[in-house]
Design a protein around this motif. Structure first.
Motif, PDB file in Angstrom:
ATOM      1  N   THR A  34      37.759   8.718  82.353  1.00  0.00           N
ATOM      2  CA  THR A  34      39.079   9.993  82.423  1.00  0.00           C
ATOM      3  C   THR A  34      38.895  11.185  82.135  1.00  0.00           C
ATOM      4  OG1 THR A  34      40.084   8.950  80.705  1.00  0.00           O
ATOM      5  CG2 THR A  34      40.849   8.597  82.619  1.00  0.00           C
ATOM      6  N   ASN A  35      37.479  11.446  81.327  1.00  0.00           N
ATOM      7  CA  ASN A  35      37.198  12.273  80.957  1.00  0.00           C
ATOM      8  C   ASN A  35      35.400  13.381  81.538  1.00  0.00           C
ATOM      9  OD1 ASN A  35      36.013  14.713  79.157  1.00  0.00           O
ATOM     10  ND2 ASN A  35      38.345  14.765  77.475  1.00  0.00           N
ATOM     11  N   TYR A  36      36.078  14.043  82.277  1.00  0.00           N
ATOM     12  CA  TYR A  36      34.413  14.294  82.639  1.00  0.00           C
ATOM     13  C   TYR A  36      33.843  14.996  81.382  1.00  0.00           C
ATOM     14  CZ  TYR A  36      30.792  17.180  84.861  1.00  0.00           C
ATOM     15  OH  TYR A  36      29.909  17.739  84.984  1.00  0.00           O
ATOM     16  N   VAL A  37      34.123  16.087  80.871  1.00  0.00           N
ATOM     17  CA  VAL A  37      32.919  16.939  79.834  1.00  0.00           C
ATOM     18  C   VAL A  37      32.605  15.149  78.800  1.00  0.00           C
ATOM     19  CG1 VAL A  37      32.988  18.007  77.597  1.00  0.00           C
ATOM     20  CG2 VAL A  37      34.490  18.486  79.577  1.00  0.00           C
ATOM     21  N   ALA A  38      33.779  14.678  78.551  1.00  0.00           N
ATOM     22  CA  ALA A  38      33.456  13.625  77.579  1.00  0.00           C
ATOM     23  C   ALA A  38      31.909  12.922  78.237  1.00  0.00           C
ATOM     24  CB  ALA A  38      34.189  12.703  77.092  1.00  0.00           C
ATOM     25  N   ALA A  39      32.072  12.526  79.803  1.00  0.00           N
ATOM     26  CA  ALA A  39      31.066  11.290  80.145  1.00  0.00           C
ATOM     27  C   ALA A  39      30.187  12.232  80.222  1.00  0.00           C
ATOM     28  CB  ALA A  39      31.543  11.416  81.715  1.00  0.00           C
ATOM     29  N   VAL A  40      30.267  13.623  81.081  1.00  0.00           N
ATOM     30  CA  VAL A  40      28.960  13.984  80.643  1.00  0.00           C
ATOM     31  C   VAL A  40      27.810  13.891  79.225  1.00  0.00           C
ATOM     32  CG1 VAL A  40      27.908  16.917  80.608  1.00  0.00           C
ATOM     33  CG2 VAL A  40      29.719  15.844  82.563  1.00  0.00           C
ATOM     34  N   GLU A  41      28.650  14.720  77.993  1.00  0.00           N
ATOM     35  CA  GLU A  41      28.148  14.022  76.799  1.00  0.00           C
ATOM     36  C   GLU A  41      28.025  12.419  76.647  1.00  0.00           C
ATOM     37  OE1 GLU A  41      27.237  15.243  73.390  1.00  0.00           O
ATOM     38  OE2 GLU A  41      27.581  16.433  74.744  1.00  0.00           O
ATOM     39  N   ALA A  42      28.674  11.969  76.691  1.00  0.00           N
ATOM     40  CA  ALA A  42      27.986  10.488  76.654  1.00  0.00           C
ATOM     41  C   ALA A  42      25.915  10.168  77.499  1.00  0.00           C
ATOM     42  CB  ALA A  42      28.533   8.757  77.760  1.00  0.00           C
ATOM     43  N   ILE A  43      26.384  10.637  78.451  1.00  0.00           N
ATOM     44  CA  ILE A  43      25.240  10.468  79.423  1.00  0.00           C
ATOM     45  C   ILE A  43      24.309  11.414  78.689  1.00  0.00           C
ATOM     46  CG2 ILE A  43      24.246  11.282  81.721  1.00  0.00           C
ATOM     47  CD1 ILE A  43      26.682  10.976  82.837  1.00  0.00           C
ATOM     48  N   GLY A  44      24.759  12.542  78.074  1.00  0.00           N
ATOM     49  CA  GLY A  44      22.987  13.237  77.686  1.00  0.00           C
ATOM     50  C   GLY A  44      23.186  12.545  76.521  1.00  0.00           C
ATOM     51  N   GLU A  45      23.820  12.456  75.495  1.00  0.00           N
ATOM     52  CA  GLU A  45      23.394  11.435  74.534  1.00  0.00           C
ATOM     53  C   GLU A  45      22.653  10.777  74.229  1.00  0.00           C
ATOM     54  OE1 GLU A  45      25.753   9.970  70.641  1.00  0.00           O
ATOM     55  OE2 GLU A  45      27.074  11.947  71.232  1.00  0.00           O
ATOM     56  N   LEU A  46      22.870   9.455  75.576  1.00  0.00           N
ATOM     57  CA  LEU A  46      22.159   8.307  75.664  1.00  0.00           C
ATOM     58  C   LEU A  46      20.749   8.442  75.815  1.00  0.00           C
ATOM     59  CD1 LEU A  46      22.464   5.408  75.955  1.00  0.00           C
ATOM     60  CD2 LEU A  46      23.042   5.776  78.522  1.00  0.00           C
ATOM     61  N   ILE A  47      20.656   9.577  76.828  1.00  0.00           N
ATOM     62  CA  ILE A  47      18.985   9.881  77.024  1.00  0.00           C
ATOM     63  C   ILE A  47      18.216  10.627  76.125  1.00  0.00           C
ATOM     64  CG2 ILE A  47      18.056  11.706  78.889  1.00  0.00           C
ATOM     65  CD1 ILE A  47      20.392  11.248  80.821  1.00  0.00           C
ATOM     66  N   GLN A  48      19.575  11.199  75.482  1.00  0.00           N
ATOM     67  CA  GLN A  48      18.838  12.253  73.847  1.00  0.00           C
ATOM     68  C   GLN A  48      18.129  11.247  73.436  1.00  0.00           C
ATOM     69  OE1 GLN A  48      21.235  15.186  72.579  1.00  0.00           O
ATOM     70  NE2 GLN A  48      19.468  16.733  73.879  1.00  0.00           N
ATOM     71  N   THR A  49      18.535  10.098  73.504  1.00  0.00           N
ATOM     72  CA  THR A  49      18.609   9.227  72.091  1.00  0.00           C
ATOM     73  C   THR A  49      17.346   7.751  72.810  1.00  0.00           C
ATOM     74  OG1 THR A  49      20.739   8.710  71.600  1.00  0.00           O
ATOM     75  CG2 THR A  49      18.785   6.483  71.478  1.00  0.00           C
ATOM     76  N   LEU A  50      17.239   7.771  74.031  1.00  0.00           N
ATOM     77  CA  LEU A  50      16.294   6.964  74.386  1.00  0.00           C
ATOM     78  C   LEU A  50      14.618   7.899  74.766  1.00  0.00           C
ATOM     79  CD1 LEU A  50      17.530   5.357  75.714  1.00  0.00           C
ATOM     80  CD2 LEU A  50      16.270   4.631  77.707  1.00  0.00           C
ATOM     81  N   LEU A  51      14.605   9.008  74.931  1.00  0.00           N
ATOM     82  CA  LEU A  51      13.922  10.312  75.066  1.00  0.00           C
ATOM     83  C   LEU A  51      13.402  10.183  73.391  1.00  0.00           C
ATOM     84  CD1 LEU A  51      15.389  12.922  77.223  1.00  0.00           C
ATOM     85  CD2 LEU A  51      13.193  12.245  77.210  1.00  0.00           C
ATOM     86  N   LYS A  52      14.211  10.748  72.305  1.00  0.00           N
ATOM     87  CA  LYS A  52      13.574  10.533  70.625  1.00  0.00           C
ATOM     88  C   LYS A  52      13.149   9.023  69.945  1.00  0.00           C
ATOM     89  CE  LYS A  52      15.504  11.125  65.981  1.00  0.00           C
ATOM     90  NZ  LYS A  52      16.887  11.655  65.607  1.00  0.00           N
ATOM     91  N   GLU A  53      13.333   8.077  70.971  1.00  0.00           N
ATOM     92  CA  GLU A  53      12.468   6.793  70.253  1.00  0.00           C
ATOM     93  C   GLU A  53      11.377   6.517  70.901  1.00  0.00           C
ATOM     94  OE1 GLU A  53      15.690   3.027  71.307  1.00  0.00           O
ATOM     95  OE2 GLU A  53      17.310   4.611  70.302  1.00  0.00           O
ATOM     96  N   VAL A  54      11.692   7.537  72.067  1.00  0.00           N
ATOM     97  CA  VAL A  54      10.516   7.193  73.350  1.00  0.00           C
ATOM     98  C   VAL A  54       9.313   8.004  72.582  1.00  0.00           C
ATOM     99  CG1 VAL A  54       8.864   7.699  75.150  1.00  0.00           C
ATOM    100  CG2 VAL A  54      11.244   6.238  75.828  1.00  0.00           C
ATOM    101  N   GLY A  55       9.933   9.033  71.802  1.00  0.00           N
ATOM    102  CA  GLY A  55       8.730  10.167  71.409  1.00  0.00           C
ATOM    103  C   GLY A  55       8.444  10.639  72.479  1.00  0.00           C
ATOM    104  N   ARG A  56       7.967  11.191  73.902  1.00  0.00           N
ATOM    105  CA  ARG A  56       8.001  12.407  74.723  1.00  0.00           C
ATOM    106  C   ARG A  56       8.481  12.551  75.887  1.00  0.00           C
ATOM    107  NH1 ARG A  56       3.003   8.950  77.361  1.00  0.00           N
ATOM    108  NH2 ARG A  56       3.953   7.107  78.269  1.00  0.00           N
ATOM    109  N   PRO A  57       8.518  14.053  76.288  1.00  0.00           N
ATOM    110  CA  PRO A  57       9.473  13.870  77.663  1.00  0.00           C
ATOM    111  C   PRO A  57       8.886  13.019  78.649  1.00  0.00           C
ATOM    112  CG  PRO A  57       7.471  15.956  76.385  1.00  0.00           C
ATOM    113  CD  PRO A  57       7.255  14.444  75.861  1.00  0.00           C
TER     114      PRO A  57
END
Length: 178
Positions: A34-57
């Motif tokens: 129900t919260n757009y800002v929280a959803a954008v943040e959750a998607i962004g954080e999930l992607i950033q977690t994978l990017l960090k674990e992969v270690g490259r763009p």
């Protein structure tokens, strides 16, 4: 390396995929419903977690319920999510500070099946997603049929027999229909 994200009505799942098509990382979280800002943040954080674990763009593609309107640049037809009326692609790009691609999830599914899945090599493919929501995508001769609303495969509202009974009317869709 690519990251694919499937945003649904109840979950957001992301996977990092190597050049051979193998999933090397996979993560799943609940969708803030129900919260757009929280959803954008959750998607962004999930992607950033994978990017960090992969270690490259990595390039990032996101499948969503509904579609980005070609006219307004905002999400429409996403009844089980907080995204309607917002520029989701632009907001996630700003959050990640990198370009991304956003497409209707059923379009992504149908194109994937027509390209290298169960329907590879077929001239006409109609793919259907049945989950928290329902959707469809159409691929003809290897090309996604978008239509003027970017959701040509959607089959629209399917009223149930009880929809006319006042006591059974449920919550309205984003379009105003039951």
């Amino acid at each position: 390396m690519q990251i694919g994200v499937d945003v649904g009505g109840t979950k957001i799942e992301a996977a990092a995929i190597n050049s051979q098509g193998d999933i090397v990382l996979r993560r799943r979280i609940a969708t803030p419903q129900t919260n757009y800002v929280a959803a954008v943040e959750a998607i962004g954080e999930l992607i950033q977690t994978l990017l960090k674990e992969v270690g490259r763009p990595c390039s990032v593609g996101i499948g969503i319920p509904g579609a980005i309107s070609p006219v307004t640049g905002r999400v429409k037809n996403a009844p089980n999510s907080p995204f309607n009326g917002f520029p989701l692609d632009k907001d996630i790009e700003a959050r990640l500070q990198q370009p991304i691609r956003v497409m209707n999830d059923a379009n992504c599914f149908a194109l994937s099946e027509a390209t290298d899945g169960a329907a590879a090599g077929r001239n006409v493919v109609f793919g259907v997603i049945l989950g928290t929501g329902c959707g469809g995508g159409i691929v003809i001769d290897g090309k996604l049929l978008m239509g003027p609303n970017a959701i040509a495969g959607e089959w629209g509202h399917n009223p149930m027999p009880w929809a006319q009974e006042e006591e059974r009317l449920g919550p309205q869709c984003g379009c105003g229909k039951v």
